[in-house]
Design a protein around this motif. Structure first.
Motif, mmCIF file in Angstrom:
data_model
loop_
_atom_site.group_PDB
_atom_site.id
_atom_site.type_symbol
_atom_site.label_atom_id
_atom_site.label_comp_id
_atom_site.label_asym_id
_atom_site.label_seq_id
_atom_site.Cartn_x
_atom_site.Cartn_y
_atom_site.Cartn_z
ATOM 1 N N ARG A 68 39.471 15.437 30.462
ATOM 2 C CA ARG A 68 40.815 15.655 29.892
ATOM 3 C C ARG A 68 41.884 15.579 30.979
ATOM 4 N N ALA A 71 42.210 11.991 32.190
ATOM 5 C CA ALA A 71 42.835 11.152 31.162
ATOM 6 C C ALA A 71 44.355 11.298 31.207
ATOM 7 N N GLU A 77 43.034 8.012 26.904
ATOM 8 C CA GLU A 77 42.426 9.114 26.152
ATOM 9 C C GLU A 77 41.117 9.511 26.847
#
Ligand SMILES: Cc1ncc(COP(=O)(O)O)c(C=O)c1O
Length: 350
Positions: A68, A71, A77
């Motif tokens: 995360r 990204a 994503e």
């Protein structure tokens, strides 16, 4: 001795030999392109916090916190990222997923020796396409061949530190019949990278490591960026828990500290300029580098004795001899003090 138990391709191969890792602090270590500076202080805090939470439970199999955070930083994503136990693990996963027995894998020559070992492990053929004298890619690198399943391209390359422009790589990917893995282990020391190409072309994948620019070679953490349909297939090949809880915490903290990265990068680039200039003053034909090392052939002197003498004096650089291409010293960019000692000793030898 021949053993009756092993696959013939394992018996036949020599096995990859990593750069020397002396287990003492006696050496100035400039042989495996580690970062000479300690990692961001956020790393130690994150590891301490992960230890406080305890290690009884298995880690997140997909290294979610890192995915995360990375990204966000990369503008993709999380399902565009797969993490590995160092980028060598990523290279293994990609090879195992794409290249079967008797099929072909292409790599430029000279480049990262491990690619060939990975092909051997699969019982696959490797096609080594020599770089041209100016370290550009030969036309043969873009040509389709029967059973070609994967192309590796380190960019910046090792040992040269040279780069192929992203536009050239996109054109190459469009011509190739198979995916291309752009190995960006050293991209944080360069001016450009191929991340945008991953969005433009599903055949382009980019691998990165925290070993070099983030000073975490001892931790083992790397990742690949590719389109989600590619990641989905690659994920089937990895070990269930290929990244442990401590490395996930540490790597997430490391990439979260971009100010640290910028500061360290600036120091390394400044030292690289000086190392390049001084090696040329010593008569080496030092190649302009976009990485955290320089490649130093010498037109007149044999360089192996220089490597040996440096080692006796406690300075470890990498001597590389590529049959059909030539040899040279690959010197990692250490601290200014380390590089000064290395240069000083070389001045007395050439
Ligand atoms: C071109 C290249 N790719 C990948 C690696 C592997 O890095 P790691 O497994 O530490 O992430 C190296 C290490 O020297 C390298 O030179």
């Amino acid at each position: 001795m021949l053993m009756p138990y092993f696959r013939p391709e394992i018996e036949a191969m020599a096995g990859y030999v990593p750069g020397e890792q002396p287990q003492t602090d006696r050496f100035i270590k400039l042989n495996t392109n580690e970062n000479p500076y300690p990692a961001s202080p956020a790393v130690a805090e994150a590891v301490a916090e992960a230890l406080r939470r305890g290690l009884q439970k298995y880690p997140d199999p997909m290294a979610g916190p890192f995915r995360r955070r990375a990204a966000e930083l990369l503008g993709v994503e999380p399902d565009w990222i797969l993490c590995g136990n160092g980028s060598d693990d990523i290279l293994t996963i990609v090879t195992r997923a794409l290249v079967g027995q008797g099929q072909r894998l292409r790599l430029p020559y000279p480049s990262y020796v491990l690619y060939k070992t990975l092909a051997q492990l699969q019982g696959a053929e490797s096609e080594e396409v020599p770089f041209q004298a100016d370290w550009s890619l030969a036309e043969a690198f873009a040509q389709a061949s029967d059973d070609l399943r994967l192309v590796f391209l380190p960019n910046p390359n090792s040992p040269s530190g040279t780069m192929i422009a992203p536009e050239t790589i996109l054109a190459l990917a469009e011509r190739l019949p198979c995916p291309i893995l752009v190995d960006e282990a050293y991209a944080d020391f360069a001016e450009t990278n191929c991340l945008d190409l991953v969005r433009q072309c599903e055949k382009v994948m980019v691998s990165r490591t925290l070993s070099k620019s983030y000073a975490l070679a001892g931790l083992r953490f790397g990742y690949i960026v590719a389109q989600p349909s590619m990641i989905e297939q690659l994920a089937k090949v990895k070990d269930s828990y290929n990244c442990d809880a401590l490395s996930i915490a540490a790597a997430t903290a490391a990439i979260g500290d971009q100010a640290w990265l910028a500061g360290t990068r600036a120091k390394i680039l400044a030292t690289r300029v000086r190392l390049t200039r001084e090696m040329r003053n010593l008569g080496f034909v030092t190649v302009d580098s976009h990485a955290n090392f320089t490649w130093n052939p010498h037109p007149d002197l044999p360089v192996k004795p220089l490597y040996e003498q440096l080692k006796r004096e406690g300075i470890l650089v990498r001597y590389m001899d590529y049959p059909g291409w030539g040899d040279g010293l690959r010197i990692s960019v250490g601290t200014d003090e380390e590089i000064d000692v290395c240069l000083q000793r070389l001045r007395g030898m050439v």
